[in-house]
Motif scaffolding. Structure first.
Motif, PDB file in Angstrom:
ATOM      1  N   THR A 162      66.688  21.398  19.195  1.00 55.50           N
ATOM      2  CA  THR A 162      65.398  21.278  19.868  1.00 55.50           C
ATOM      3  C   THR A 162      65.443  21.959  21.226  1.00 55.50           C
ATOM      4  OG1 THR A 162      64.964  19.165  18.767  1.00 55.50           O
ATOM      5  CG2 THR A 162      63.700  19.633  20.749  1.00 55.50           C
ATOM      6  N   VAL A 163      64.388  22.690  21.548  1.00 59.52           N
ATOM      7  CA  VAL A 163      64.280  23.296  22.874  1.00 59.52           C
ATOM      8  C   VAL A 163      64.123  22.179  23.903  1.00 59.52           C
ATOM      9  CG1 VAL A 163      62.933  24.814  24.371  1.00 59.52           C
ATOM     10  CG2 VAL A 163      63.220  25.377  21.946  1.00 59.52           C
ATOM     11  N   THR A 164      65.049  22.129  24.856  1.00 63.48           N
ATOM     12  CA  THR A 164      64.989  21.087  25.875  1.00 63.48           C
ATOM     13  C   THR A 164      64.925  21.652  27.291  1.00 63.48           C
ATOM     14  OG1 THR A 164      65.958  18.943  26.511  1.00 63.48           O
ATOM     15  CG2 THR A 164      67.490  20.790  26.166  1.00 63.48           C
ATOM     16  N   GLU A 165      65.028  22.981  27.431  1.00 67.77           N
ATOM     17  CA  GLU A 165      64.900  23.623  28.742  1.00 67.77           C
ATOM     18  C   GLU A 165      64.561  25.097  28.537  1.00 67.77           C
ATOM     19  OE1 GLU A 165      64.040  24.004  31.742  1.00 67.77           O
ATOM     20  OE2 GLU A 165      65.660  22.973  32.806  1.00 67.77           O
ATOM     21  N   HIS A 166      63.645  25.615  29.391  1.00 63.58           N
ATOM     22  CA  HIS A 166      63.268  27.027  29.314  1.00 63.58           C
ATOM     23  C   HIS A 166      62.949  27.585  30.697  1.00 63.58           C
ATOM     24  CE1 HIS A 166      59.590  24.917  29.718  1.00 63.58           C
ATOM     25  NE2 HIS A 166      59.282  24.817  28.434  1.00 63.58           N
ATOM     26  N   TYR A 167      63.504  26.972  31.725  1.00 65.64           N
ATOM     27  CA  TYR A 167      63.166  27.359  33.094  1.00 65.64           C
ATOM     28  C   TYR A 167      63.438  28.843  33.341  1.00 65.64           C
ATOM     29  CZ  TYR A 167      62.870  27.119  38.184  1.00 65.64           C
ATOM     30  OH  TYR A 167      62.511  27.327  39.502  1.00 65.64           O
ATOM     31  N   ASN A 168      64.543  29.356  32.794  1.00 61.63           N
ATOM     32  CA  ASN A 168      64.921  30.749  33.014  1.00 61.63           C
ATOM     33  C   ASN A 168      64.633  31.643  31.806  1.00 61.63           C
ATOM     34  OD1 ASN A 168      65.857  30.736  35.701  1.00 61.63           O
ATOM     35  ND2 ASN A 168      67.773  29.774  35.053  1.00 61.63           N
ATOM     36  N   LEU A 169      63.687  31.241  30.975  1.00 63.22           N
ATOM     37  CA  LEU A 169      63.369  32.051  29.804  1.00 63.22           C
ATOM     38  C   LEU A 169      62.886  33.435  30.216  1.00 63.22           C
ATOM     39  CD1 LEU A 169      61.511  30.951  26.619  1.00 63.22           C
ATOM     40  CD2 LEU A 169      60.754  32.975  27.812  1.00 63.22           C
ATOM     41  N   GLY A 170      61.991  33.499  31.178  1.00 67.46           N
ATOM     42  CA  GLY A 170      61.475  34.783  31.615  1.00 67.46           C
ATOM     43  C   GLY A 170      62.394  35.519  32.555  1.00 67.46           C
ATOM     44  N   ARG A 171      63.121  34.778  33.393  1.00 69.62           N
ATOM     45  CA  ARG A 171      63.955  35.419  34.419  1.00 69.62           C
ATOM     46  C   ARG A 171      65.252  35.969  33.842  1.00 69.62           C
ATOM     47  NH1 ARG A 171      64.197  34.551  40.058  1.00 69.62           N
ATOM     48  NH2 ARG A 171      65.105  36.461  40.924  1.00 69.62           N
ATOM     49  N   PHE A 172      65.917  35.190  32.983  1.00 64.35           N
ATOM     50  CA  PHE A 172      67.218  35.607  32.452  1.00 64.35           C
ATOM     51  C   PHE A 172      67.302  35.548  30.931  1.00 64.35           C
ATOM     52  CE2 PHE A 172      68.210  33.760  36.697  1.00 64.35           C
ATOM     53  CZ  PHE A 172      68.563  34.932  37.329  1.00 64.35           C
ATOM     54  N   GLY A 173      66.210  35.266  30.254  1.00 60.31           N
ATOM     55  CA  GLY A 173      66.229  35.206  28.800  1.00 60.31           C
ATOM     56  C   GLY A 173      67.007  34.023  28.258  1.00 60.31           C
ATOM     57  N   GLU A 174      66.992  32.898  28.976  1.00 57.91           N
ATOM     58  CA  GLU A 174      67.790  31.730  28.597  1.00 57.91           C
ATOM     59  C   GLU A 174      66.905  30.595  28.083  1.00 57.91           C
ATOM     60  OE1 GLU A 174      71.213  32.380  32.070  1.00 57.91           O
ATOM     61  OE2 GLU A 174      69.892  30.629  32.124  1.00 57.91           O
ATOM     62  N   VAL A 175      67.399  29.918  27.051  1.00 57.72           N
ATOM     63  CA  VAL A 175      66.779  28.714  26.505  1.00 57.72           C
ATOM     64  C   VAL A 175      67.900  27.724  26.217  1.00 57.72           C
ATOM     65  CG1 VAL A 175      65.486  27.736  24.569  1.00 57.72           C
ATOM     66  CG2 VAL A 175      64.828  29.957  25.493  1.00 57.72           C
ATOM     67  N   THR A 176      67.677  26.450  26.521  1.00 51.37           N
ATOM     68  CA  THR A 176      68.675  25.426  26.238  1.00 51.37           C
ATOM     69  C   THR A 176      68.198  24.558  25.089  1.00 51.37           C
ATOM     70  OG1 THR A 176      69.424  25.383  28.529  1.00 51.37           O
ATOM     71  CG2 THR A 176      70.000  23.498  27.169  1.00 51.37           C
ATOM     72  N   LEU A 177      69.109  24.318  24.133  1.00 54.04           N
ATOM     73  CA  LEU A 177      68.796  23.547  22.937  1.00 54.04           C
ATOM     74  C   LEU A 177      69.648  22.287  22.894  1.00 54.04           C
ATOM     75  CD1 LEU A 177      68.848  26.521  20.395  1.00 54.04           C
ATOM     76  CD2 LEU A 177      66.872  25.618  21.622  1.00 54.04           C
ATOM     77  N   SER A 178      69.145  21.275  22.204  1.00 53.47           N
ATOM     78  CA  SER A 178      69.869  20.013  22.069  1.00 53.47           C
ATOM     79  C   SER A 178      69.785  19.535  20.633  1.00 53.47           C
ATOM     80  CB  SER A 178      69.286  18.955  23.006  1.00 53.47           C
ATOM     81  OG  SER A 178      67.921  18.713  22.692  1.00 53.47           O
ATOM     82  N   GLU A 179      70.676  18.633  20.301  1.00 55.45           N
ATOM     83  CA  GLU A 179      70.716  18.065  18.954  1.00 55.45           C
ATOM     84  C   GLU A 179      70.075  16.684  18.976  1.00 55.45           C
ATOM     85  OE1 GLU A 179      74.015  17.159  15.419  1.00 55.45           O
ATOM     86  OE2 GLU A 179      74.626  17.974  17.349  1.00 55.45           O
ATOM     87  N   GLY A 180      69.252  16.384  17.967  1.00 55.86           N
ATOM     88  CA  GLY A 180      68.649  15.061  17.887  1.00 55.86           C
ATOM     89  C   GLY A 180      67.383  14.908  18.705  1.00 55.86           C
ATOM     90  N   GLY A 181      66.709  15.990  19.014  1.00 54.56           N
ATOM     91  CA  GLY A 181      65.471  15.908  19.788  1.00 54.56           C
ATOM     92  C   GLY A 181      65.680  16.253  21.245  1.00 54.56           C
ATOM     93  N   ARG A 182      64.587  16.193  22.022  1.00 53.57           N
ATOM     94  CA  ARG A 182      64.666  16.532  23.437  1.00 53.57           C
ATOM     95  C   ARG A 182      65.520  15.520  24.189  1.00 53.57           C
ATOM     96  NH1 ARG A 182      60.116  17.747  26.047  1.00 53.57           N
ATOM     97  NH2 ARG A 182      58.698  17.781  24.265  1.00 53.57           N
TER      98      ARG A 182
END
Length: 549
Positions: A162-182
């Motif tokens: 699950t996507v749980t963070e996208h603060y730097n999606l536009g700046r550095f192309g980063e997305v953080t994912l987690s298991e079991g939901g946000r």
């Protein structure tokens, strides 16, 4: 002269040839064998036991990121693991295309110096890269959390993430994912573990604000079968995908807030620095101001509330509030704050003149504990009937922490300034004694199970979101990949009986910041004059059933 028979001569020639040493085939670079296996270079600890030594290793290229605006190298992996589960079979070679252009599936022998670079074991500099055929490495099925033993290896995560963070999606192309939901803040609700597994997914690029972006996702969206090589950098493991990620929109945008019922609707919204003074905290220029205003107005119209508590409005004599009113049309009026304080921002109230009428004068407090004094106003429906009182607050934030003293971060998860927020909560309780049907609203900068909220609850107020909003949806802010509720609505005992519903409209915290009003980093085509990412806090909406005369 005696002549030997022809058959005898042939036999002698063959015998001589057999006795002459054969000339060896010319040696090639691929004939220079490896000196160590990759697992020996990695070792079983955090750092390589061969750091500083020059080695030659063999493996199959699993991830090619050689371009200068990428990672300037490639990952290789031994297709035949050793018997030690603590040693990684993968390695990163810091070698650009100018050293040797490789591609995934090449079998390579690489010579280079073993180096620990920002926590990653790699070969740098690389003196030789020899492509010696092809090979294959199967991605290792894996579950979070990731560990040192799979650093630089090709992994696949078959479970939904699950996507749980996208603060730097536009700046550095980063997305953080987690298991079991946000993931949630541990101090926001019971039962949240202090340490929760997550995976940062990078884009294999070192470029800021890349022209080619990953998919624009909301927190709560998900993906399965994510595959890539596991690198390390900037203090965290990061997966560099080796094939496109197929995100599913499992958290679709809510076009309107959930129904709350009642005959009076009250909202609370942090505006994220609505400043008409350009170049201060909000918009940097006239275009950004126009874009910000359009989004705020879209959010306010979508809420369609009869009264709205506002936070982070510029403290400039009411000019910023008036700009909102002008954009909304003639239906709203504002309550003048009698004592907005000296902070750059203030709290405000706007209301529908056709639905509500103020009762008495607005009040506040000059207690020094408030850096942003509350705004208190009693209303009743325009036809008369039972009154209620809005008590609008913006408590001390969790930032700009002192290094010592009781307000320093105590390591209990509540961050700094917690004692000050508790004192502010106590001071608010002291203001309620003679107020008819108080409704305490605002950005309290405290999560649901922190001391300031407990103080208000122990003082006789009830959280309306805890009562009406299901736990998975009870959040209004996202910080460092953890969701939680900083924005609250708490009612006194009598008013609680009149509450018909409460909701949090998730138009902001789930949206990546690349969709906001700013122009300096955000691609122009992404901006829309809608409610989404109007702020970084989600607004709250409360329904009240107030009897008339």
């Amino acid at each position: 002269m005696r002549v030997l028979p022809r058959a005898t001569i042939a036999a002698l020639v063959l015998s001589a040839l057999a006795a002459t040493p054969a000339h060896a085939a010319p040696a090639t670079s691929c004939d220079t064998p490896p000196t160590q296996r990759i697992s020996q270079v990695q070792g079983s600890g955090e750092a390589s036991p061969l750091a500083g030594q020059t080695v030659r290793v063999e493996g199959v290229v699993t991830g090619d990121f050689q371009k200068s605006d990428q990672l300037s190298g490639f990952f290789l992996q031994d297709p035949k693991p050793d018997s030690d589960p603590k040693t990684s079979e993968g390695l990163f070679a810091f070698a650009r295309e100018s050293v040797k252009d490789v591609k995934a599936g090449d079998r390579v022998l690489v010579t280079g110096k073993v180096t620990e670079f920002n926590g990653l074991t790699e070969l740098s500099p690389v003196s030789a890269v020899d492509v010696c055929g092809t090979g294959a490495v199967a991605a290792l099925p894996y579950k979070l959390p990731v560990e040192e033993s799979v650093e630089d290896m090709l992994l696949t995560f078959p479970q939904p993430l699950t996507v749980t963070e996208h603060y730097n999606l536009g700046r550095f192309g980063e997305v953080t994912l987690s298991e079991g939901g946000r993931l949630f803040q541990p101090t926001d609700r019971p039962g949240v573990p202090a340490h929760q597994g997550s995976l940062l997914v990078d884009d294999g690029s070192t470029r800021e604000n890349p022209a080619t972006l990953p998919p624009i996702v909301r927190t709560g969206d998900s993906a399965t079968a994510i595959t890539g090589v596991l690198g390390y950098g900037f203090g965290s493991y990061r997966l560099e995908p080796t094939r496109p990620i197929d995100y599913q929109k499992t958290n679709p945008r809510p076009d309107k807030p959930a129904a709350v019922g009642g005959n009076v609707r009250v909202a609370s919204m942090n505006t994220l620095n609505w400043f008409t003074t350009l170049g201060s905290r909000g918009a940097s220029n006239a275009e950004e101001l126009k874009r910000q205003l359009a989004k705020l107005v879209a959010a306010l119209k979508g809420l369609d509330a009869d009264a709205v508590a506002l936070m982070e409005v510029e403290n400039n004599g009411g000019a910023s509030v008036q700009a909102l009113l002008d954009a909304l049309g003639s239906g709203y009026a504002a309550i003048k704050h009698p004592y907005p304080g000296t902070d750059a921002i203030q709290v405000s109230i706007i209301y529908k003149k056709a639905v509500l009428s103020p009762v008495g004068e607005a009040r506040s407090s000059q207690d020094a504990v408030f850096s942003r004094p509350p705004l208190i106003q009693t209303f009743r429906r325009s036809g008369g009937g039972q009154p209620f009182t809005m008590v609008v607050n913006h408590f001390k934030s969790k930032g700009s922490c002192p290094s010592s003293g009781p307000d320093a971060d105590q390591g209990d998860g509540q961050s700094c300034w917690n004692p000050t927020r508790v004192k502010q909560a106590q001071a608010v309780l002291g203001l309620l004694a003679d107020l008819p049907n108080p409704l305490v609203l605002g950005d309290l900068n405290a999560y649901g199970e922190e001391d300031p909220i407990h103080t208000l609850e122990q003082g006789g107020l009830a959280s309306l979101t805890k009562r009406f909003v299901p736990a998975p949806q009870r959040y209004s802010f996202l910080f460092d990949g953890l969701a939680g509720e900083l924005d609250h609505a708490l009612a006194g005992h009598q008013l609680s009986k009149r509450v018909t519903g409460a909701t949090i409209w998730h138009i902001n915290s789930d949206e990546p910041r690349i969709l906001d009003y700013n122009t300096e980093y955000n691609p122009p085509a992404l901006y829309q004059p809608d409610a989404f990412r109007a702020s970084d806090h989600d607004p709250l909406l409360i329904g009240l059933n107030l009897p008339g005369r």
